[in-house]
Design an enzyme around this catalytic site. Structure first.
Site, PDB file in Angstrom:
ATOM      1  N   ASP A  17       0.840  -1.199   0.000  1.00 53.55           N
ATOM      2  CA  ASP A  17       0.000   0.000   0.000  1.00 53.55           C
ATOM      3  C   ASP A  17       0.878   1.252   0.000  1.00 53.55           C
ATOM      4  O   ASP A  17       1.567   1.532   0.983  1.00 53.55           O
ATOM      5  CB  ASP A  17      -0.896  -0.032   1.243  1.00 53.55           C
ATOM      6  CG  ASP A  17      -2.070   0.913   1.159  1.00 53.55           C
ATOM      7  OD1 ASP A  17      -2.096   1.737   0.245  1.00 53.55           O
ATOM      8  OD2 ASP A  17      -2.965   0.820   2.016  1.00 53.55           O
ATOM      9  N   ASP A  18       0.882   1.998  -1.092  1.00 50.66           N
ATOM     10  CA  ASP A  18       1.655   3.240  -1.237  1.00 50.66           C
ATOM     11  C   ASP A  18       3.159   2.994  -1.372  1.00 50.66           C
ATOM     12  O   ASP A  18       3.961   3.893  -1.106  1.00 50.66           O
ATOM     13  CB  ASP A  18       1.415   4.200  -0.060  1.00 50.66           C
ATOM     14  CG  ASP A  18       0.085   4.922  -0.148  1.00 50.66           C
ATOM     15  OD1 ASP A  18      -0.705   4.613  -1.060  1.00 50.66           O
ATOM     16  OD2 ASP A  18      -0.174   5.796   0.706  1.00 50.66           O
ATOM     17  N   ARG A  66      -7.459  -1.251  -6.467  1.00 48.52           N
ATOM     18  CA  ARG A  66      -7.988  -2.482  -5.890  1.00 48.52           C
ATOM     19  C   ARG A  66      -9.214  -2.959  -6.664  1.00 48.52           C
ATOM     20  O   ARG A  66      -9.432  -4.162  -6.824  1.00 48.52           O
ATOM     21  CB  ARG A  66      -8.309  -2.270  -4.409  1.00 48.52           C
ATOM     22  CG  ARG A  66      -7.068  -2.102  -3.563  1.00 48.52           C
ATOM     23  CD  ARG A  66      -7.330  -1.430  -2.215  1.00 48.52           C
ATOM     24  NE  ARG A  66      -6.068  -0.926  -1.704  1.00 48.52           N
ATOM     25  CZ  ARG A  66      -5.202  -1.630  -0.989  1.00 48.52           C
ATOM     26  NH1 ARG A  66      -5.492  -2.885  -0.661  1.00 48.52           N
ATOM     27  NH2 ARG A  66      -4.067  -1.111  -0.606  1.00 48.52           N
ATOM     28  N   LYS A  87      -6.192  -5.507   3.685  1.00 49.22           N
ATOM     29  CA  LYS A  87      -7.034  -4.325   3.480  1.00 49.22           C
ATOM     30  C   LYS A  87      -8.023  -4.550   2.345  1.00 49.22           C
ATOM     31  O   LYS A  87      -7.649  -5.005   1.265  1.00 49.22           O
ATOM     32  CB  LYS A  87      -6.116  -3.131   3.191  1.00 49.22           C
ATOM     33  CG  LYS A  87      -6.817  -1.842   2.802  1.00 49.22           C
ATOM     34  CD  LYS A  87      -5.777  -0.732   2.675  1.00 49.22           C
ATOM     35  CE  LYS A  87      -6.342   0.485   1.971  1.00 49.22           C
ATOM     36  NZ  LYS A  87      -5.374   1.588   1.896  1.00 49.22           N
ATOM     37  N   HIS A 116       1.569   2.413   4.000  1.00 49.20           N
ATOM     38  CA  HIS A 116       0.663   3.569   4.018  1.00 49.20           C
ATOM     39  C   HIS A 116       0.745   4.274   5.376  1.00 49.20           C
ATOM     40  O   HIS A 116       0.958   3.634   6.398  1.00 49.20           O
ATOM     41  CB  HIS A 116      -0.764   3.065   3.783  1.00 49.20           C
ATOM     42  CG  HIS A 116      -1.775   4.119   3.474  1.00 49.20           C
ATOM     43  ND1 HIS A 116      -2.201   5.057   4.411  1.00 49.20           N
ATOM     44  CD2 HIS A 116      -2.484   4.373   2.353  1.00 49.20           C
ATOM     45  CE1 HIS A 116      -3.114   5.837   3.861  1.00 49.20           C
ATOM     46  NE2 HIS A 116      -3.309   5.449   2.606  1.00 49.20           N
ATOM     47  N   ASP A 168      -0.254  -0.740  -4.925  1.00 47.61           N
ATOM     48  CA  ASP A 168      -1.521  -0.209  -5.421  1.00 47.61           C
ATOM     49  C   ASP A 168      -1.415   1.144  -6.097  1.00 47.61           C
ATOM     50  O   ASP A 168      -2.339   1.571  -6.796  1.00 47.61           O
ATOM     51  CB  ASP A 168      -2.570  -0.165  -4.303  1.00 47.61           C
ATOM     52  CG  ASP A 168      -2.218   0.805  -3.180  1.00 47.61           C
ATOM     53  OD1 ASP A 168      -1.056   1.260  -3.105  1.00 47.61           O
ATOM     54  OD2 ASP A 168      -3.102   1.109  -2.356  1.00 47.61           O
ATOM     55  N   ASN A 169      -0.343   1.864  -5.909  1.00 54.10           N
ATOM     56  CA  ASN A 169      -0.117   3.154  -6.583  1.00 54.10           C
ATOM     57  C   ASN A 169       1.326   3.554  -6.357  1.00 54.10           C
ATOM     58  O   ASN A 169       2.097   2.825  -5.725  1.00 54.10           O
ATOM     59  CB  ASN A 169      -1.078   4.239  -6.088  1.00 54.10           C
ATOM     60  CG  ASN A 169      -1.268   4.302  -4.587  1.00 54.10           C
ATOM     61  OD1 ASN A 169      -2.368   4.055  -4.083  1.00 54.10           O
ATOM     62  ND2 ASN A 169      -0.203   4.597  -3.853  1.00 54.10           N
TER      63      ASN A 169
END
Length: 512
Positions: A18-19, A60, A113, A196, A312-313
């Site tokens: 995540d991130d 997602r 998540k 994140h 995810d990004n």
């Protein structure tokens, strides 16, 4: 004799960070210690031009459904804007990986998540879930994490023992062990919320990195690009992009990340601590992924398990070079002296800001939210010893999260439905990655992006991209992956053609 289904079909583990920035793993040029992921990368296949959808919820949605996020109903976040592309939850016109693989005889598990809206993982095909239904929260507070279905027993942790990354892995290992009760294969979506914000990590992990980041983000960027060239992840001639811009649109703040040497020493110490915590979170996540890999190796299941790792990004620049300490007000506090040691603990709440995000995106431009390469590019590692024979190779073909559905349908030998639970289902938008696993030449692709008005289209070597308030820019990604030389004025007809293609895509996929 009944055939062993686990031999016929692979187990599938899709790991999502995540991130995480494009260059945040050791095998992608980072100084952060990630030996377990590095081993998967050097024993498997690494992709350099694989794309997400620029932010957690849309990415997602694509990952889970095999269609573009607006088609799935999650073009932005989980707020329902009463527009088909922005309902804030997965619509009935799409199916999830869990629904498709579950119908094909797979156990389906999610540890980590969710963050794709009000209809939760059990309603969308997962047998079991442990983790966070929303977007983010304390890594130290066990109350943020739930088990589903509700009757499922939840592990208990002694006071001071709980840390989310460890707990997510604990439950993932429980799910894997349960799957061994029969011969059916399993699909595990291991969706970590690290790294994140809030940046929080055990002190012993933070201590590994604090001195290292005293060199500052300018030197870190130079060192990462040099390692990427050594690893052949970046072309030898690739320049380091200029320090990136940043925006805080709520506060109407805009600027360019400053040179490290111009920053006040007290502010430098605060920033060093923030990046050290971030690195510690990535390190601890890698250790936990190592626990999963070792479990499979001990049970002689690693060879027939397809493992994929991605983010995810791009790196999270929210919202300026200093980061924030309060998500609601986006305010920043300068931490000094004894207060520095409390950063990363249960009572702290930090982001690391746009300067470090720029370093974590090395050598790419921009970050999370944006359609430039730093916002939509993910490291992607694929490891499957039984089928991926390209040991240690690097693949530069473009791909996208929409490809996961097509790939899993292909390798698992399951059917993708035209109708599901009385609803007509959108066709898959992605392509199977099996050809890449086997070393076949890449096919021509057109991939499109939109988030918060930031737009892009990638067609072979060409990339047309815009920041919301600005004009379209054109780049030749083959020669300018860092998007430094806008050649839109030189190719006006190509710009019009690509813009028209993007607009047709936008209309077809419910982009507002």
């Amino acid at each position: 004799m009944t055939p062993n289904k686990k031999v016929d079909k692979p187990n599938i583990i899709l790991i999502l960070a995540d991130d995480l920035g494009f260059s945040d793993l050791g095998c992608y040029g980072s100084e952060i210690k990630t030996p377990n992921l590095d081993k998967l990368g050097t024993e498997g296949l690494r992709f350099t031009q694989f794309y997400n959808s620029a932010r957690c919820c849309p990415s997602r949605a694509s990952l889970l459904t095999g269609v573009y996020p607006h088609q799935a109903g999650v073009g932005e976040m989980t707020e329902d804007k009463e527009h088909p592309g922005y309902r804030g939850y997965l619509k009935d016109e799409c199916v999830t990986l869990a629904e498709v693989l579950g119908n094909g005889g797979y156990h389906t598990y999610l540890a980590g998540k969710w963050h794709v809206g009000k209809r939760g993982p059990i309603e969308r095909g997962f047998d079991d879930f442990y983790g966070m239904l929303g977007g983010f929260g304390s890594f130290w507070d066990e109350k943020n994490y739930v088990c589903l279905p509700k009757h499922r027993p939840k592990r208990s942790y002694a006071d001071g023992e709980f840390y989310a990354t460890d707990a997510i892995t604990d439950h993932a290992l429980d799910f894997i062990e349960e799957s061994r009760g029969d011969d059916n294969p399993y699909f595990l979506y291991l969706s970590y919320n690290a790294p994140h914000f809030p940046l929080q990590a055990p002190k012993e992990e933070i201590a590994k990195y604090e001195k290292y980041y005293e060199r500052g983000w300018d030197q870190i960027r130079e060192e990462r690009l040099a390692r990427m060239k050594e690893l052949q992840l970046a072309d030898e001639q690739m320049p380091l992009s200029p320090r990136a811009e940043y925006w805080d649109r709520d506060r109407d703040i805009q600027g360019t990340n400053p040179a490290w040497e111009t920053i006040d020493p007290d502010r430098q110490k605060d920033l060093v601590r923030r990046m050290a915590i971030y690195a510690a979170m990535v390190d601890r996540m890698d250790q936990n992924i190592g626990r999963v890999i070792e479990n499979l190796r001990e049970r002689d299941e690693l060879d027939n398990t397809l493992i994929l790792f991605c983010s995810d990004n791009g790196a999270c620049a929210e919202w300026d070079p200093w980061g924030f300490d309060d998500w609601i007000t986006t305010s920043n506090f300068l931490h000094r002296k004894g207060d520095l040691d409390r950063m990363g603990g249960p009572d702290s709440y930090h982001s690391y800001g746009s300067g470090w995000a720029n370093a974590c995106s090395t050598p790419l431009r921009m970050y999370k939210h944006y359609g430039h390469e730093g916002g939509i590019s993910t490291p992607l590692i694929v490891h499957w010893p039984e089928k991926v024979q390209r040991k240690g190779e690097i693949d530069h073909r473009p791909g996208h999260f929409i490809d996961f559905m097509a790939t899993f349908v292909d390798v698992a030998g399951v059917s993708y439905p035209e109708e599901f639970q009385g609803n007509s289902i959108l066709p898959m938008e992605g392509k199977s990655m099996r050809s890449a696993f086997q070393g076949e030449p890449p096919q021509s692709r057109t991939l499109c992006f939109e988030h918060e008005g930031h737009c892009a289209i990638r067609q072979e070597k060409w990339k047309l991209v815009k920041i919301k308030e600005r004009d379209w820019e054109l780049y030749n990604i083959d020669t300018d992956r860092a998007e430094m030389f806008n050649i839109a004025a030189d190719y006006p007809e190509l710009v019009d053609e690509l813009r028209n293609d993007w607009e047709e895509w936008a209309k077809r996929t419910n982009v507002e």
